[in-house]
Scaffold this motif. Structure first.
Motif, PDB file in Angstrom:
ATOM      1  N   LEU A 151       0.812  -1.215   0.000  1.00 59.95           N
ATOM      2  CA  LEU A 151       0.000   0.000   0.000  1.00 59.95           C
ATOM      3  C   LEU A 151       0.845   1.265   0.000  1.00 59.95           C
ATOM      4  O   LEU A 151       0.450   2.277  -0.575  1.00 59.95           O
ATOM      5  CB  LEU A 151      -0.940   0.000   1.209  1.00 59.95           C
ATOM      6  CG  LEU A 151      -2.063  -1.044   1.162  1.00 59.95           C
ATOM      7  CD1 LEU A 151      -2.900  -0.962   2.411  1.00 59.95           C
ATOM      8  CD2 LEU A 151      -2.928  -0.853  -0.076  1.00 59.95           C
ATOM      9  N   GLU A 152       1.988   1.208   0.664  1.00 61.62           N
ATOM     10  CA  GLU A 152       2.870   2.381   0.687  1.00 61.62           C
ATOM     11  C   GLU A 152       3.279   2.759  -0.734  1.00 61.62           C
ATOM     12  O   GLU A 152       3.329   3.946  -1.090  1.00 61.62           O
ATOM     13  CB  GLU A 152       4.109   2.073   1.537  1.00 61.62           C
ATOM     14  CG  GLU A 152       4.996   3.279   1.807  1.00 61.62           C
ATOM     15  CD  GLU A 152       4.352   4.277   2.759  1.00 61.62           C
ATOM     16  OE1 GLU A 152       4.637   5.480   2.604  1.00 61.62           O
ATOM     17  OE2 GLU A 152       3.564   3.858   3.629  1.00 61.62           O
ATOM     18  N   SER A 155       0.303   4.374  -2.466  1.00 65.43           N
ATOM     19  CA  SER A 155      -0.227   5.593  -1.862  1.00 65.43           C
ATOM     20  C   SER A 155       0.143   6.800  -2.719  1.00 65.43           C
ATOM     21  O   SER A 155       1.307   6.960  -3.103  1.00 65.43           O
ATOM     22  CB  SER A 155       0.349   5.757  -0.448  1.00 65.43           C
ATOM     23  OG  SER A 155      -0.038   6.992   0.102  1.00 65.43           O
ATOM     24  N   ARG A 162      -4.509  12.408  -1.977  1.00 63.92           N
ATOM     25  CA  ARG A 162      -4.907  11.494  -0.898  1.00 63.92           C
ATOM     26  C   ARG A 162      -6.200  11.978  -0.247  1.00 63.92           C
ATOM     27  O   ARG A 162      -7.092  11.183   0.060  1.00 63.92           O
ATOM     28  CB  ARG A 162      -3.790  11.380   0.141  1.00 63.92           C
ATOM     29  CG  ARG A 162      -2.537  10.677  -0.374  1.00 63.92           C
ATOM     30  CD  ARG A 162      -1.626  10.248   0.778  1.00 63.92           C
ATOM     31  NE  ARG A 162      -1.125  11.377   1.544  1.00 63.92           N
ATOM     32  CZ  ARG A 162       0.014  12.003   1.264  1.00 63.92           C
ATOM     33  NH1 ARG A 162       0.751  11.626   0.228  1.00 63.92           N
ATOM     34  NH2 ARG A 162       0.431  13.015   2.022  1.00 63.92           N
ATOM     35  N   HIS A 207      -5.515   4.557  -8.876  1.00 64.76           N
ATOM     36  CA  HIS A 207      -5.403   4.429  -7.428  1.00 64.76           C
ATOM     37  C   HIS A 207      -6.313   3.314  -6.878  1.00 64.76           C
ATOM     38  O   HIS A 207      -6.742   3.369  -5.726  1.00 64.76           O
ATOM     39  CB  HIS A 207      -5.766   5.758  -6.758  1.00 64.76           C
ATOM     40  CG  HIS A 207      -4.929   6.912  -7.223  1.00 64.76           C
ATOM     41  ND1 HIS A 207      -3.568   6.993  -6.982  1.00 64.76           N
ATOM     42  CD2 HIS A 207      -5.257   8.018  -7.938  1.00 64.76           C
ATOM     43  CE1 HIS A 207      -3.098   8.121  -7.509  1.00 64.76           C
ATOM     44  NE2 HIS A 207      -4.101   8.752  -8.096  1.00 64.76           N
ATOM     45  N   TYR A 210      -5.343   1.470  -3.466  1.00 59.02           N
ATOM     46  CA  TYR A 210      -5.410   2.393  -2.330  1.00 59.02           C
ATOM     47  C   TYR A 210      -6.859   2.745  -2.016  1.00 59.02           C
ATOM     48  O   TYR A 210      -7.269   2.773  -0.844  1.00 59.02           O
ATOM     49  CB  TYR A 210      -4.612   3.653  -2.653  1.00 59.02           C
ATOM     50  CG  TYR A 210      -4.446   4.614  -1.502  1.00 59.02           C
ATOM     51  CD1 TYR A 210      -3.571   4.332  -0.452  1.00 59.02           C
ATOM     52  CD2 TYR A 210      -5.150   5.815  -1.459  1.00 59.02           C
ATOM     53  CE1 TYR A 210      -3.404   5.222   0.604  1.00 59.02           C
ATOM     54  CE2 TYR A 210      -4.990   6.711  -0.409  1.00 59.02           C
ATOM     55  CZ  TYR A 210      -4.117   6.405   0.622  1.00 59.02           C
ATOM     56  OH  TYR A 210      -3.965   7.293   1.660  1.00 59.02           O
ATOM     57  N   VAL A 230      -4.367   5.566   9.334  1.00 57.55           N
ATOM     58  CA  VAL A 230      -4.394   5.795   7.888  1.00 57.55           C
ATOM     59  C   VAL A 230      -4.717   7.255   7.587  1.00 57.55           C
ATOM     60  O   VAL A 230      -4.128   7.866   6.688  1.00 57.55           O
ATOM     61  CB  VAL A 230      -5.409   4.859   7.201  1.00 57.55           C
ATOM     62  CG1 VAL A 230      -5.587   5.226   5.743  1.00 57.55           C
ATOM     63  CG2 VAL A 230      -4.963   3.414   7.326  1.00 57.55           C
ATOM     64  N   LYS A 233      -1.631   9.300   8.248  1.00 63.20           N
ATOM     65  CA  LYS A 233      -0.650   9.115   7.169  1.00 63.20           C
ATOM     66  C   LYS A 233      -1.090   9.844   5.915  1.00 63.20           C
ATOM     67  O   LYS A 233      -0.264  10.364   5.166  1.00 63.20           O
ATOM     68  CB  LYS A 233      -0.494   7.621   6.855  1.00 63.20           C
ATOM     69  CG  LYS A 233       0.108   6.802   7.986  1.00 63.20           C
ATOM     70  CD  LYS A 233       1.602   7.065   8.151  1.00 63.20           C
ATOM     71  CE  LYS A 233       2.382   6.400   7.050  1.00 63.20           C
ATOM     72  NZ  LYS A 233       3.846   6.552   7.259  1.00 63.20           N
ATOM     73  N   GLY A 234      -2.400   9.892   5.700  1.00 59.61           N
ATOM     74  CA  GLY A 234      -2.914  10.522   4.496  1.00 59.61           C
ATOM     75  C   GLY A 234      -2.800  12.028   4.497  1.00 59.61           C
ATOM     76  O   GLY A 234      -2.829  12.653   3.451  1.00 59.61           O
TER      77      GLY A 234
END
Length: 236
Positions: A151-152, A155, A162, A207, A210, A230, A233-234
């Protein structure tokens, strides 16, 4: 643990429900060990005498805690462990560890140390819950041929993108027709999404992994730690 839930469990324990007691011990085990180590000022394992004393104190708290007394449950647990370990060291002629007198300043110090122990415990619990939720997500994503580890790589690099995908995922998660197709077919219903919402199919496909992950997380609100992780991180 919410106050109402705690009171229900404590009443079950006082009515003789030993399974409820064991569940509470298992749930708060990291906190019990953490407090025992903090008070003893050394590393403490579950097999050490200090942990046994701390566990007995925790059981006292289960039996006697009253919310009206003005302390939280974990503050009360800390106080009992603190006092019982002091008594233990005194009896074992280990007073070099402590110099304790019951004064108002000592009570303030105990409350402060208790708050620190609670904060550490909550941090450990959150980390444990996040790991458990990631494992559950990974198992779910395997049905969509997606691995959590990748996923990284998938992303989006730009924060705005995002954020847009979070909004798209939230919208799709609330659309029963789209989510039914996603869950049954195990793939993103891009054509239907484009038709209903007008988003570019190219964006959805670029995407896809994701976006599916975000939708799956949105459909599982019990994954509270994972959702926060998440989201954080987004927005970085």
């Amino acid at each position: 643990m919410k106050s109402d839930e705690l009171q229900i469990i404590l009443q079950q324990i006082r009515d003789g429900d030993e399974l409820a007691r064991e569940r509470m011990i298992r749930h708060y085990k990291p906190y019990i060990i953490n407090v025992a180590g903090k008070v003893s000022k050394k590393f403490v394992s579950w097999n050490d005498e200090e942990s046994s004393i701390a566990l007995l104190a925790f059981n006292k708290a289960l039996d006697h805690f009253e919310e009206e007394a003005g302390r939280t449950f974990l503050n009360y647990v800390y106080l009992l462990i603190h006092r019982d370990l002091i008594d233990y060291y005194r009896k074992e002629n280990k007073e070099t560890h402590f110099s304790y007198q019951s004064t108002s300043e000592d009570e303030k110090s105990i409350d402060h140390e208790s708050d620190l122990a609670i904060a550490q415990y909550e941090k450990e619990i959150q980390a444990h819950e996040l790991i458990e939720e990631i494992l559950e997500l990974d198992l779910t994503l395997q049905q969509y041929k997606i691995a959590f580890e990748e996923l990284e790589k998938h992303s989006p690099k730009h924060r705005d993108t995002r954020e847009d995908l979070f909004d798209i995922a939230h919208t799709i998660a609330e659309d029963d027709e789209c989510t039914d197709l996603l869950i049954s077919k195990k793939k993103l219903p891009s054509s239907l999404i484009v038709k209903k919402y007008g988003w570019k199919k190219k964006t959805l496909e670029r995407h896809r992994k994701y976006l599916i992950t975000l939708i799956v997380i949105a459909l599982n609100p019990q994954w509270e730690q994972l959702s926060q992780y998440v989201r954080k991180k987004g927005t970085e």
